[in-house]
Design an enzyme around this catalytic site. Structure first.
Site, PDB file in Angstrom:
ATOM      1  N   SER A  54       0.852  -1.202   0.000  1.00  0.00           N
ATOM      2  CA  SER A  54       0.000   0.000   0.000  1.00  0.00           C
ATOM      3  C   SER A  54       0.876   1.235   0.000  1.00  0.00           C
ATOM      4  CB  SER A  54      -0.873   0.023   1.253  1.00  0.00           C
ATOM      5  OG  SER A  54      -1.451   1.290   1.442  1.00  0.00           O
ATOM      6  N   TYR A  76      -1.404  -0.214  10.256  1.00  0.00           N
ATOM      7  CA  TYR A  76      -1.504  -0.588   8.837  1.00  0.00           C
ATOM      8  C   TYR A  76      -0.224  -0.202   8.090  1.00  0.00           C
ATOM      9  CZ  TYR A  76      -3.748  -0.916   4.183  1.00  0.00           C
ATOM     10  OH  TYR A  76      -4.079  -1.236   2.885  1.00  0.00           O
TER      11      TYR A  76
HETATM   12  P1  NDP Z   1     -11.596  -5.794   0.669  1.00  0.00           P
HETATM   13  O1  NDP Z   1     -11.910  -5.605   2.121  1.00  0.00           O
HETATM   14  O2  NDP Z   1     -12.580  -5.324  -0.337  1.00  0.00           O
HETATM   15  O3  NDP Z   1     -11.336  -7.343   0.377  1.00  0.00           O
HETATM   16  C1  NDP Z   1     -10.443  -8.063   1.159  1.00  0.00           C
HETATM   17  C2  NDP Z   1     -10.820  -9.515   1.122  1.00  0.00           C
HETATM   18  O4  NDP Z   1      -9.895 -10.213   1.966  1.00  0.00           O
HETATM   19  C3  NDP Z   1     -12.219  -9.790   1.664  1.00  0.00           C
HETATM   20  O5  NDP Z   1     -12.885 -10.773   0.913  1.00  0.00           O
HETATM   21  C4  NDP Z   1     -11.912 -10.273   3.074  1.00  0.00           C
HETATM   22  O6  NDP Z   1     -12.899 -11.099   3.647  1.00  0.00           O
HETATM   23  C5  NDP Z   1     -10.631 -11.039   2.848  1.00  0.00           C
HETATM   24  N1  NDP Z   1      -9.941 -11.249   4.101  1.00  0.00           N
HETATM   25  C6  NDP Z   1      -9.714 -10.357   5.087  1.00  0.00           C
HETATM   26  N2  NDP Z   1      -9.122 -10.944   6.125  1.00  0.00           N
HETATM   27  C7  NDP Z   1      -8.974 -12.259   5.797  1.00  0.00           C
HETATM   28  C8  NDP Z   1      -8.450 -13.389   6.468  1.00  0.00           C
HETATM   29  N3  NDP Z   1      -7.979 -13.310   7.727  1.00  0.00           N
HETATM   30  N4  NDP Z   1      -8.445 -14.575   5.828  1.00  0.00           N
HETATM   31  C9  NDP Z   1      -8.947 -14.696   4.579  1.00  0.00           C
HETATM   32  N5  NDP Z   1      -9.481 -13.670   3.899  1.00  0.00           N
HETATM   33  C10 NDP Z   1      -9.495 -12.452   4.504  1.00  0.00           C
HETATM   34  O7  NDP Z   1     -10.159  -5.142   0.490  1.00  0.00           O
HETATM   35  P2  NDP Z   1      -9.491  -4.426  -0.792  1.00  0.00           P
HETATM   36  O8  NDP Z   1      -9.849  -5.158  -2.023  1.00  0.00           O
HETATM   37  O9  NDP Z   1      -9.706  -2.986  -0.719  1.00  0.00           O
HETATM   38  O10 NDP Z   1      -7.947  -4.640  -0.434  1.00  0.00           O
HETATM   39  C11 NDP Z   1      -7.223  -5.760  -0.880  1.00  0.00           C
HETATM   40  C12 NDP Z   1      -5.761  -5.545  -0.541  1.00  0.00           C
HETATM   41  O11 NDP Z   1      -5.299  -4.354  -1.145  1.00  0.00           O
HETATM   42  C13 NDP Z   1      -5.474  -5.410   0.953  1.00  0.00           C
HETATM   43  O12 NDP Z   1      -4.252  -6.027   1.265  1.00  0.00           O
HETATM   44  C14 NDP Z   1      -5.368  -3.909   1.142  1.00  0.00           C
HETATM   45  O13 NDP Z   1      -4.572  -3.589   2.256  1.00  0.00           O
HETATM   46  C15 NDP Z   1      -4.714  -3.508  -0.165  1.00  0.00           C
HETATM   47  N6  NDP Z   1      -4.919  -2.124  -0.568  1.00  0.00           N
HETATM   48  C16 NDP Z   1      -6.162  -1.678  -0.925  1.00  0.00           C
HETATM   49  C17 NDP Z   1      -6.322  -0.385  -1.371  1.00  0.00           C
HETATM   50  C18 NDP Z   1      -7.646   0.154  -1.811  1.00  0.00           C
HETATM   51  O14 NDP Z   1      -7.686   1.340  -2.200  1.00  0.00           O
HETATM   52  N7  NDP Z   1      -8.725  -0.612  -1.793  1.00  0.00           N
HETATM   53  C19 NDP Z   1      -5.183   0.542  -1.440  1.00  0.00           C
HETATM   54  C20 NDP Z   1      -3.933  -0.038  -1.049  1.00  0.00           C
HETATM   55  C21 NDP Z   1      -3.820  -1.324  -0.645  1.00  0.00           C
HETATM   56  P3  NDP Z   1     -14.031 -10.415   4.590  1.00  0.00           P
HETATM   57  O15 NDP Z   1     -15.036  -9.870   3.638  1.00  0.00           O
HETATM   58  O16 NDP Z   1     -14.531 -11.563   5.410  1.00  0.00           O
HETATM   59  O17 NDP Z   1     -13.355  -9.354   5.406  1.00  0.00           O
END
Ligand code: NDP
Length: 246
Positions: A143, A155
């Site tokens: 990120s 984070y």
């Molecule tokens: P979302 O919250 O939309 O999706 C994340 C997914 O990961 C969800 O399906 C979630 O499940 C799953 N998840 C979370 N914790 C676990 C776990 N312990 N085991 C298995 N699955 C898990 O996130 P984003 O798509 O926004 O983000 C994806 C990645 O990108 C992350 O690493 C985030 O830090 C990074 N990121 C995102 C940005 C953005 O602008 N969106 C910017 C920079 C980085 P559940 O629904 O149950 O929580």
């Protein structure tokens, strides 16, 4: 390496950026398995994407899920460590009646899901890659916050750790033909971004981004795909942020 014909695991791919990355890799001809804790969302995946329930913070669950994938598909060449949870809390909040300092348990929990998880899943996958002499590509989703974002102590620390592990593994795993890179998205127009930042905050971000907009999930997916395909990229953390500096 060629995405076409490869077997890929994308963690946290039931929605958001992970789902877009999974779709992209499947469109490019990979067999894509999505590892996520959200069993209901996995049941509703678009056709062509396989779901495996796993909590990426649980080493036992991850190990058996990865073993299952290798048993079914015989190999695993691509890993995208995408699962994570955006978390924000100021280090000091003098208005908080429960105590002004950042809660330690919330700090640990953010590190577990955003940093430990990457270690846990990569350990399980790399063990198979090395035992089977599979050349592979690992892409970690970092990120922009890795450089230290105000209001995101935990984070930011977790994502900085992800960047450090990316470079370390690029050095240690290169001898087995396993490359490790990271994509560091800026602010992408996802549901999670809109849940974490209000409209005023988003306007501030757009105004300060040289390209004057949020990123698109497809642009992150394209960066991940390029990192997989380019065989001389190793140990790179690629910013995909429209030129924003925080
Ligand atoms: P979302 O919250 O939309 O999706 C994340 C997914 O990961 C969800 O399906 C979630 O499940 C799953 N998840 C979370 N914790 C676990 C776990 N312990 N085991 C298995 N699955 C898990 O996130 P984003 O798509 O926004 O983000 C994806 C990645 O990108 C992350 O690493 C985030 O830090 C990074 N990121 C995102 C940005 C953005 O602008 N969106 C910017 C920079 C980085 P559940 O629904 O149950 O929580």
């Amino acid at each position: 390496m060629k995405t076409e014909g490869a077997v890929a695991l994308v963690t946290g791919g039931a929605r958001g950026l992970g789902l877009e990355i999974a779709r992209r890799l499947a469109d490019e001809g990979a067999t894509v398995i999505i590892g996520d804790r959200d069993a209901e969302a996995l049941g509703a995946l678009p056709s062509g994407l396989e779901g495996v329930v796993m909590d990426v913070t649980d080493p036992h669950q991850v190990k058996s899920a990865v073993e299952g994938i290798v048993e079914r598909h015989y190999r695993l060449e691509i890993l995208v460590n995408n699962a994570g949870v955006i978390s924000s809390e100021p280090f000091v909040n003098i208005m908080n009646p429960d105590g002004m300092m950042h809660d330690y348990e919330r700090f640990r929990s953010s590190l577990r899901v955003n940093l430990d998880s990457v270690f846990i899943v990569t350990s399980a996958v790399v063990e198979h890659m090395i035992k089977q002499r599979t050349k592979g590509s690992i892409v970690n989703i970092s990120s922009i916050s890795a450089c230290g974002n105000e209001g995101q102590t935990a984070y930011s620390a977790a994502k900085a750790g992800v960047n450090a592990m990316t470079v370390t593994w690029s050095k240690e795993l290169g001898r087995w033909g396993i490359r490790c890179n990271a994509v560091a998205p800026g602010f992408i127009g996802t549901d999670s971004t809109r849940a974490a930042i209000n409209e005023t905050g988003l306007k501030h971000i757009r105004d300060n981004t040289p390209l004057r907009r949020l990123g698109d999930a497809q642009e992150v997916a394209l960066a991940v795909h390029s990192m997989i395909e380019n065989d001389f990229l190793n140990g790179v953390v690629l910013d995909v942020n429209g030129g924003l500096r925080i």
